[in-house]
Design an enzyme around this catalytic site. Structure first.
Site, PDB file in Angstrom:
ATOM      1  N   HIS A  54      28.112 -28.822 -31.043  1.00  0.00           N
ATOM      2  CA  HIS A  54      29.201 -28.512 -30.107  1.00  0.00           C
ATOM      3  C   HIS A  54      29.637 -29.750 -29.324  1.00  0.00           C
ATOM      4  O   HIS A  54      30.017 -29.675 -28.151  1.00  0.00           O
ATOM      5  CB  HIS A  54      28.794 -27.390 -29.140  1.00  0.00           C
ATOM      6  N   ASN A 127      30.223 -17.743 -30.249  1.00  0.00           N
ATOM      7  CA  ASN A 127      31.070 -18.418 -31.222  1.00  0.00           C
ATOM      8  C   ASN A 127      32.316 -17.586 -31.505  1.00  0.00           C
ATOM      9  O   ASN A 127      32.482 -16.496 -30.966  1.00  0.00           O
ATOM     10  CB  ASN A 127      30.313 -18.653 -32.535  1.00  0.00           C
TER      11      ASN A 127
END
Length: 485
Positions: A54, A127
């Protein structure tokens, strides 16, 4: 020839590298699992200063407003009345690429929400897909290594990507999501967000429920084809960042409607598949979506580094009325996320403006460390209990306790009657239109056909055949055609 023995960093042999130690077959993970903690702690320290995963992200501030009564399921204060608003910060991200990567690539997207509630910050980390590739956190460092740059070639290698998936049949469901039309969102505004994990809600009477979060975009789903994504990434690697920034600046405020699926805790043990398995979704026929509220983003950060790069989300930041479940991946992340931030940003990262509580004040006995402010005053003590009116415990747990039984050790997750790794991947395939199926097949074959080893290709094809005979046949034919060219 005998294989070399896998060991810990102290040289001790590893008995099980696939399953974390837990309190009974279905219970929470154990702090005594040195191998798990060592793997996750080392993994968190492999990059500096960017995140290991990320790394490339965008973010914005806004608010969450309750639109429906959910007080029968949770006593969380920020959800206790219709119309109540809570300030939020949301960070979107790609998962596998580095900080310098492009936005319009085929990759899951992080969807992390920090609620600045009056009872402390609540971090919901998820997500844009409702499932994930693996179900046990001990596999996470290996999984990410397979998706990152190869140590020798310095680039992502299809051999590594597909070899790991060949040995992880539970990944078939998420691979089907990733290689389908939603694998490349057109923007962060035009995708859904999911808590993905199973969490626990507890009401005022102490009743426990397991929940899954769904943030449905009010802008509508928009995605890019592989060709469109490649073109966009070449034209503007910052396309998603640009879109989010400019939309908010011109007053077009993206929003999502939050829904939850709610399962009474007593139903979990006998549900037909493991409800804590991150590679599976709960069918809506069993647990329909129930609306909770509306998330709106209406303010851009003033400084991307200070407020996006230094934003720290930890799924163990719960508030009263919300807690964890026995979801193994969630249990691992309860440790790993906070540990990553202590490494990247320092032990006092919670004092940074973007991470500090806004609707309340943090009061504890933490002192010193890198960048410590220690602003408690000369008479404040750094121990508890004390006789100087320092903050005290409440005696009220945030959520209901989880029942455990059995012997400690590394256990595979307990099997339910309908547990398997392929059924839901097949269900997802069968939901697709013929055009969607064709694009999915082309995307999978484009990557799998580049793998150098026939046995790795065969193992992956077996997964698609197991999910759906037509699915497997079409992928096999497409791979063969590309390899014969």
């Amino acid at each position: 020839m005998s294989k070399r023995v896998l060991t810990t960093e102290s040289g001790a042999p590893v008995a099980d590298n696939q399953n974390s130690a837990s309190a009974g077959a279905g219970g929470p993970l154990l702090l005594q699992d040195q191998h798990l903690l060592e793997k996750l702690a080392r993994f968190n320290r492999e990059r500096i200063p960017e995140r290991v995963v990320h790394a490339r992200g965008s973010g914005a501030y806004g608010h969450f407003e309750v639109t429906d009564d959910v007080t029968g399921f949770t006593h969380a204060d920020f959800l206790n009345s219709i119309g109540k608003r809570t300030e939020v910060f949301v960070r979107f991200s790609t998962v596998a690429d580095s900080l310098g990567g492009a936005d319009a690539v085929r990759d899951p997207r992080g969807f992390a929400v920090k609620f600045y509630t009056e009872e402390g910050n609540y971090d919901l980390v998820g997500n844009n897909t409702p499932v994930f590739f693996i179900k046990d956190p001990i596999k996470f460092p290996d999984f990410i290594h397979s998706q990152k740059r190869d140590p020798f070639t310095g680039k992502q290698e299809p051999d590594n990507v597909w070899d790991f998936w060949a040995h992880a049949p539970e990944a078939t469901h998420q691979v089907t999501w990733l290689m389908g039309d939603r694998g490349i969102p057109a923007s962060y505004r035009h995708m859904n967000g999911y808590g993905s994990h199973t969490y626990q809600w507890t009401n005022a009477e102490g009743e426990a429920f397991f929940v899954k979060y769904h943030f449905k975009t009010n802008q509508g789903i928009r995605c890019l084809s592989a060709e469109q994504g490649a073109e966009q990434a070449g034209k503007d690697p910052n396309s998603h960042q640009t879109d989010l920034l400019q939309a908010i600046e011109r007053g077009v405020h993206p929003s999502w409607t939050l829904y939850v699926q709610i399962m009474p805790a007593a139903e979990a043990a006998n549900f037909r598949f493991n409800p804590f398995d991150l590679t599976k979704v709960w069918p809506h026929n069993d647990y329909p979506l129930q609306r909770v509220g509306r998330l709106v983003l209406d303010r851009n950060p003033d400084n991307v580094f200070a407020e996006v790069e230094q934003a720290a989300f930890s799924p163990n930041n719960f508030v009263p009325g919300i807690g964890p479940s026995p979801d193994k991946m969630l249990q691992g992340r309860l440790f790993a996320y906070a540990d990553a931030h202590r490494y990247r940003l320092g032990v006092n990262h919670t004092q940074l403006a973007v991470n500090a509580p806004k609707a309340t004040t943090a009061q504890n006995y933490g002192r010193d460390g890198l960048m410590a402010s220690n602003a408690q005053g000369r008479h404040a003590k750094n121990y508890e209990p004390n006789s100087y009116d320092g903050p005290v415990e409440t005696g009220r747990p945030l959520s209901a306790p989880l029942a455990v039984s059995g012997h400690t050790g590394t256990h595979e997750a307990p099997l339910h009657t309908k547990d398997d790794d392929f059924y839901q991947a097949g269900e997802l395939y069968r939901l697709m239109s013929q055009e969607e199926k064709s694009r999915l097949i082309a995307n999978i074959a484009g990557g799998l056909s580049q793998v150098s080893r026939e046995d790795v290709i065969a193992k992956n094809l077996a997964h698609f055949h197991a999910a759906d005979p037509e699915y497997g046949r079409r992928v096999e034919e497409a791979v063969r055609a590309l390899r014969e060219d």
